[in-house]
Enzyme design. Structure first.
Site, mmCIF file in Angstrom:
data_model
loop_
_atom_site.group_PDB
_atom_site.id
_atom_site.type_symbol
_atom_site.label_atom_id
_atom_site.label_comp_id
_atom_site.label_asym_id
_atom_site.label_seq_id
_atom_site.Cartn_x
_atom_site.Cartn_y
_atom_site.Cartn_z
ATOM 1 C CE LYS A 87 -38.081 18.994 -28.296
ATOM 2 N NZ LYS A 87 -37.760 18.013 -27.064
ATOM 3 C CB CYS A 185 -37.074 28.801 -27.707
ATOM 4 S SG CYS A 185 -36.841 27.588 -26.268
ATOM 5 C CE LYS A 223 -43.470 28.400 -32.507
ATOM 6 N NZ LYS A 223 -43.387 26.978 -32.009
#
Length: 421
Positions: A87, A185, A223
């Site tokens: 995480k 995110c 990402k």
């Protein structure tokens, strides 16, 4: 991307698995086939080598709740996952405050129905709220206990060069094998220029990637967020500034639904909610399109580089994974699927992927990676191809031109042949 190659079909000592950054395979170092007799007896080989990192299979735990702490990451290794991405961590966990409930589900059937298959999942969960020191201690412990397995740290920081450099240095000291940089995110802390706030701004992304790649000594994956018009733009910037790979996609910004009894949005926290990240089966087609676009760009512009693509989005079966690999993915990440089906899902994924490979006589992942990519084109090209195909079919058809050509020998057959012209 054609230059990306995996390991040969030979066993490798466990102690040899971790590889430092840029100690990668040469572009012409490819896997080899053993004899036909041996191939017939052997199971398809799922092992992959990505940016010099050797994994027993292409299945990777995606960053999120399944990589929350030592206990669950150890379980993932024991179950057989090819790699684990922890995480996301940052320097100051005290700024990370989560709420409950933080998940909402979309089921087949009426929206909000308590029954039916879960096809969509939304979360408003932030990055790790555990102290960085605790996570670093657990990374170190995992690498000591599993030196032959791949542990990837997901990191995210504010727009501050010194903070990024400190975070990279401290995390690298634990012995992790690679970084995945969370530029994607979709919810929480955009005001601090974190997550998608960077991934959606290519100027900002280029600068931050420059800081990261100047400091990191292990492979770096960027990402990608799907919440952009053209995902190839940030992917290109990331690779141009030194990242060894990209991962796509992170979750899609969404509002899961409205409770028609309470008239409040879900997930509901003290009567209120906020948009969050959408994942699970329903996002798989969107993820396929984004991965296809990135793969095409990488093949065209970076074919001579040893770069990698890690695909994410709605993977619950081996066939889901096969689709991503056929588009050019080197690895396939699973996060929400683990939350719904447990860590043992990897055994099913491996078995189903091997069944797919047997069906097509593929002996390794590399045998079919990217095999479907060349079959995508433009709509205008589809029109031209179909018109040409129609002309060719007409040119080869044999039948009567009109009823004046009837012979009376097989009336129905002769009339149908005439109609088909």
């Amino acid at each position: 991307m054609d230059s990306l190659r995996f390991s040969a079909h030979v066993s490798t000592p466990a102690a040899d698995f971790p590889v430092t950054r840029r100690a990668v395979l040469a572009p012409n170092q490819v896997g080899f086939r053993v004899s036909a007799q041996s191939e017939a007896a052997a199971e398809p080989d799922l092992s992959v080598t990505v940016n010099g990192l050797k994994m027993p299979n292409p299945f990777v735990i995606g960053s999120g709740p399944p990589g929350t702490n030592y206990t669950v990451m150890k379980r993932a290794f024991n179950e057989g996952w090819g790699a684990v991405i922890a995480k996301t961590v940052s320097l100051d966990s005290s700024k990370v405050v989560n709420v409950t409930p933080r998940y909402a589900r979309l089921r087949a059937g009426a929206n909000g129905s308590p029954k039916g298959q879960i096809i969509g999942w939304q979360n408003i969960e932030l990055i790790s709220d555990r102290p960085l020191e605790t996570m670093l201690k657990e990374f170190k412990q995992l690498k000591e206990e599993y030196p032959d397995r791949i542990l990837i740290a997901s990191i995210m920081e504010e727009y501050n060069k010194a903070a990024w450099e400190e975070l990279i240095d401290r995390v690298e000291q634990t012995g992790i094998d690679a970084f995945e940089i969370n530029f994607s995110c979709p919810h929480g802390m955009p005001e601090r220029k974190m997550g998608a706030a960077v991934g959606q701004d290519c100027v900002l992304l280029e600068e931050v990637c420059g800081w990261i790649n100047a400091k990191a000594t292990v492979p770096v994956w960027a990402k990608m967020t799907p919440n952009v018009t053209d995902i190839t733009q940030p992917a290109r910037v990331s690779l141009q500034t030194g990242c060894e790979g990209v991962a796509a996609i992170n979750t899609i910004m969404s509002v899961m639904g409205i409770n028609l009894d309470t008239l409040r949005p879900e997930p509901c926290v003290e009567g209120y909610s906020t948009p969050g990240g959408y994942s699970a089966k329903a996002v798989h087609p969107i993820a396929l399109a984004k991965v296809m676009s990135i793969a095409q760009m990488m093949k065209k512009e970076f074919a001579d580089k040893d770069l990698s693509l890690s695909a994410i989005g709605g993977v619950e079966t081996g066939n889901d994974a096969a689709e991503f690999i056929l588009l050019g993915a080197n690895t396939v990440q699973v996060c929400t699927g683990v939350m719904m089906h447990g860590y043992g899902l990897v055994k099913t994924l491996c078995s189903e992927l091997q069944e797919f490979m047997k069906k097509h006589n593929f002996s390794s992942i590399e045998d079919f990676r990217g095999a479907s990519l060349d079959y995508f084109t433009t709509h205008m090209d589809l029109v031209a191809r179909q018109q040409e195909a129609i002309r060719e079919r007409k040119a080869t058809k044999k039948g009567l031109q009109s009823d004046r050509d009837w012979t009376g020998d097989g009336f129905v057959k002769e009339s149908e042949s005439m109609v088909s012209n």
